[in-house]
Design a protein around this motif. Structure first.
Motif, PDB file in Angstrom:
ATOM      1  N   GLN A  76      52.553  -9.830  18.256  1.00  0.00           N
ATOM      2  CA  GLN A  76      52.398 -10.970  19.107  1.00  0.00           C
ATOM      3  C   GLN A  76      52.328 -10.721  20.533  1.00  0.00           C
ATOM      4  N   ASN A  89      47.484 -10.826  14.405  1.00  0.00           N
ATOM      5  CA  ASN A  89      45.936 -10.918  14.664  1.00  0.00           C
ATOM      6  C   ASN A  89      45.120 -10.729  13.572  1.00  0.00           C
ATOM      7  N   SER A  93      42.539 -13.342  15.409  1.00  0.00           N
ATOM      8  CA  SER A  93      42.992 -14.675  15.891  1.00  0.00           C
ATOM      9  C   SER A  93      43.486 -14.594  17.343  1.00  0.00           C
ATOM     10  N   TYR A  94      44.140 -13.527  17.590  1.00  0.00           N
ATOM     11  CA  TYR A  94      44.879 -12.936  18.944  1.00  0.00           C
ATOM     12  C   TYR A  94      43.671 -12.459  19.729  1.00  0.00           C
ATOM     13  N   THR A  95      42.834 -11.491  19.274  1.00  0.00           N
ATOM     14  CA  THR A  95      41.692 -11.185  20.042  1.00  0.00           C
ATOM     15  C   THR A  95      40.645 -12.100  20.601  1.00  0.00           C
ATOM     16  N   THR A  96      40.634 -13.100  19.592  1.00  0.00           N
ATOM     17  CA  THR A  96      39.661 -14.314  20.129  1.00  0.00           C
ATOM     18  C   THR A  96      40.430 -14.927  21.072  1.00  0.00           C
ATOM     19  N   GLN A  97      41.601 -15.045  21.257  1.00  0.00           N
ATOM     20  CA  GLN A  97      42.266 -15.698  22.331  1.00  0.00           C
ATOM     21  C   GLN A  97      42.300 -14.828  23.590  1.00  0.00           C
ATOM     22  N   VAL A  98      42.758 -13.605  23.787  1.00  0.00           N
ATOM     23  CA  VAL A  98      42.475 -12.838  24.933  1.00  0.00           C
ATOM     24  C   VAL A  98      41.265 -12.562  25.350  1.00  0.00           C
ATOM     25  N   SER A  99      39.941 -12.594  24.471  1.00  0.00           N
ATOM     26  CA  SER A  99      38.685 -12.322  24.860  1.00  0.00           C
ATOM     27  C   SER A  99      38.176 -13.335  25.501  1.00  0.00           C
ATOM     28  N   ASN A 100      38.523 -14.035  26.552  1.00  0.00           N
ATOM     29  CA  ASN A 100      38.273 -15.141  27.256  1.00  0.00           C
ATOM     30  C   ASN A 100      38.320 -15.221  28.606  1.00  0.00           C
ATOM     31  N   ASN A 103      41.678 -16.321  30.062  1.00  0.00           N
ATOM     32  CA  ASN A 103      42.925 -15.806  29.542  1.00  0.00           C
ATOM     33  C   ASN A 103      43.937 -15.529  30.555  1.00  0.00           C
TER      34      ASN A 103
END
Length: 508
Positions: A76, A89, A93-100, A103
């Motif tokens: 996390q 992840n 799921s977490y990679t999608t969140q930070v690859s923005n 972010n």
């Protein structure tokens, strides 16, 4: 240029470098594995092994996406996972969140958890997965191989990645949770490009698979004597070797993960040099060793010794000097030659592509080598900011032949034993269950006919493979004569036995 702009340029350069390295690991290496496997077996099974190599990537991509990457590196935001396995992840799921672009996560952002990191790590997973395809070639069922590829890519391999490469892993040199030092011996294991994580893992899985599935029909006679079985195309073997060698320039230099600073550029370029020298030394060693024993030049042995040198340098490529890389390759060639003989003639394990000798035993040598000749200043450059600590030279955390005190070598031994134990238990149980369920091996009639005809209703070489009149098998005179890369140099070799001939001429 202000600091923000410089940081973005550096990040862009590192991402491009990592993606390009992953392209090399996936493209040339996967194609190289496929060609080498196809050339080393009988032509009547070529299409089948090529298909299995393709599906390594397909199945591994799904397994690593759903579970594997999370088990390897998942944790996390701004927290650590446990030392055994990642726990976050899943399905990126977490990679999608930070690859923005919007972010705002401060620590575990795109640079360390972005799309490019997953892609690079998946390319290594695909390489580890495909090692087994040649070891069980010509007799493994399609369903069993698909199940194996998913299991190793989604669970078995990722756990080892977590141990060694995650910042939380118990073997990791990047884990600084022990008052700024690594958890194990305040050092951690030196496995820069995966000699243990990738090659030893794949090689141990290959050993379990080849042992449990059993030898190909006719490989050993009733007394246990080895019958020579030759592969059908030296051309494919040589092409595969060159592609694999090319791919290692993504595999080893790319493992530095960054190239945007002068220090990192120096490490990357040094890795390329040591990789090249180890492969070259190993190839020449195999060439002259065979000539001294038989007065012949063996093309296939040279290819495999080059690959042995490439595997042998993977752990230490960033921390050894060029002359040491020559020694690494020289020894790796003899490790391959010796254990290829042992696996076939002493252990009685039929490994058509010598994956066990090449990846398991050369992988062990790869792990041991940093403990012998890791150069002090290079170790400090590469690992000093992590679990080794800044006092690398004062605490003698380098190769024992430079005066190091041995804790590095001990860490390497611990990694080798841990990987062999984990993979041996997991994959041994997996293949044993499939065997008990009668889902591991194809029926005898299909194996004799060849998997291309019996499973694909087609042949790799249309019209080139004809059933022999009165013969049992494919070829000009009947009988099946193929070979692992071992070409009979050992004292127990007897190329006059086996009642066979080379399929499509064989390679010598």
């Amino acid at each position: 240029m202000d600091g923000t702009a410089k940081a973005e340029v550096g990040l862009s350069l590192d991402v491009a470098f990592l993606l390009f390295s992953a392209y090399l690991v996936f493209g040339p290496m996967q194609l190289g594995f496929a060609l080498l496997c196809a050339g080393a077996i009988r032509s009547k099974n070529s299409m089948n092994v090529l298909m299995k190599n393709i599906l390594d990537a397909c199945t591994g991509a799904i397994g690593f996406y759903l579970f594997g990457y999370a088990f390897a590196f998942g944790h996390q935001a701004n927290k650590t996972s446990n030392a055994f396995i990642g726990d976050y992840n899943f399905a990126l799921s977490y990679t999608t969140q930070v690859s923005n672009v919007n972010n705002t996560i401060s620590y575990d952002g795109f640079a360390t958890q972005g799309w490019h990191v997953f892609f690079f790590q998946w390319s290594f997973c695909a390489a580890a997965t495909t090692i087994v395809s040649g070891a069980v070639a010509e007799r493994c069922t399609f369903q069993a191989y698909l199940a194996y590829a998913f299991f190793i890519s989604s669970f078995v391999y990722p756990v080892i990645v977590h141990w060694v490469w995650s910042a939380s892993g118990w073997l990791s040199a990047f884990n600084t949770s022990n008052n700024g030092y690594a958890l194990i011996l305040q050092t951690g294991a030196i496995d820069f490009a995966g000699g243990g994580v990738v090659h030893l893992t794949g090689g141990m899985a290959a050993l379990m698979g080849a042992w449990i599935i059993g030898p190909r029909i006719g490989r050993f006679d009733a007394s246990g004597k080895v019958n020579e079985m030759k592969g059908h195309s030296a051309t494919l073997v040589v092409m595969g070797t060159f592609l694999l060698w090319f791919g290692f320039y993504g595999f080893n230099p790319g493992s530095n993960l960054t190239i945007s600073t002068k220090a990192s550029a120096i490490v990357v370029s040094r890795v390329a040099v040591t990789t090249t020298l180890s492969a070259g030394a190993a190839g020449l060693t195999g060439l002259f060793w065979r000539y001294m024993r038989t007065s012949t030049w063996d093309t296939v042995l040279v290819c495999n010794c080059c690959l042995a040198g490439l595997v042998g340098i993977t752990c230490s490529c960033s921390v050894v000097e060029p002359w040491a890389a020559l020694i690494c390759g020289f020894v790796a060639a003899f490790v391959f030659i010796g254990f290829e003989y042992v696996v076939l003639y002493k252990m009685k394990i039929d490994d058509p592509v010598s994956a066990v000798a090449l990846h398991l035993f050369c992988g062990v040598w790869a792990l041991l080598f940093p403990g012998l000749l890791a150069q002090p200043s290079y170790v400090e450059d590469v690992y000093g900011a992590y679990g080794f600590g800044k006092d690398v030279q004062g605490s003698k955390k380098f190769g024992i032949l430079y005066g190091g005190h041995g804790q590095v070598l001990l860490c390497q031994v611990i990694e080798a034993l841990s990987i062999c134990t984990w993979v041996g238990i997991m994959m041994g149980a997996f293949f044993a269950i499939l065997k008990l369920a009668k889902r591991l091996r194809v029926p005898v009639d299909q194996e004799l006919a060849g998997l291309d005809v019996s499973k694909h209703t087609n042949e790799a070489y249309n019209g080139a493979i004809m059933p022999a009149a009165g013969g049992g098998g494919y070829g000009s005179n009947g009988g099946d004569r193929t070979s692992a890369f071992y070409t009979g140099a050992g004292p127990a070799a007897d190329t006059s036995t086996g009642g066979g001939h080379a399929t499509n001429g064989g390679y010598e």
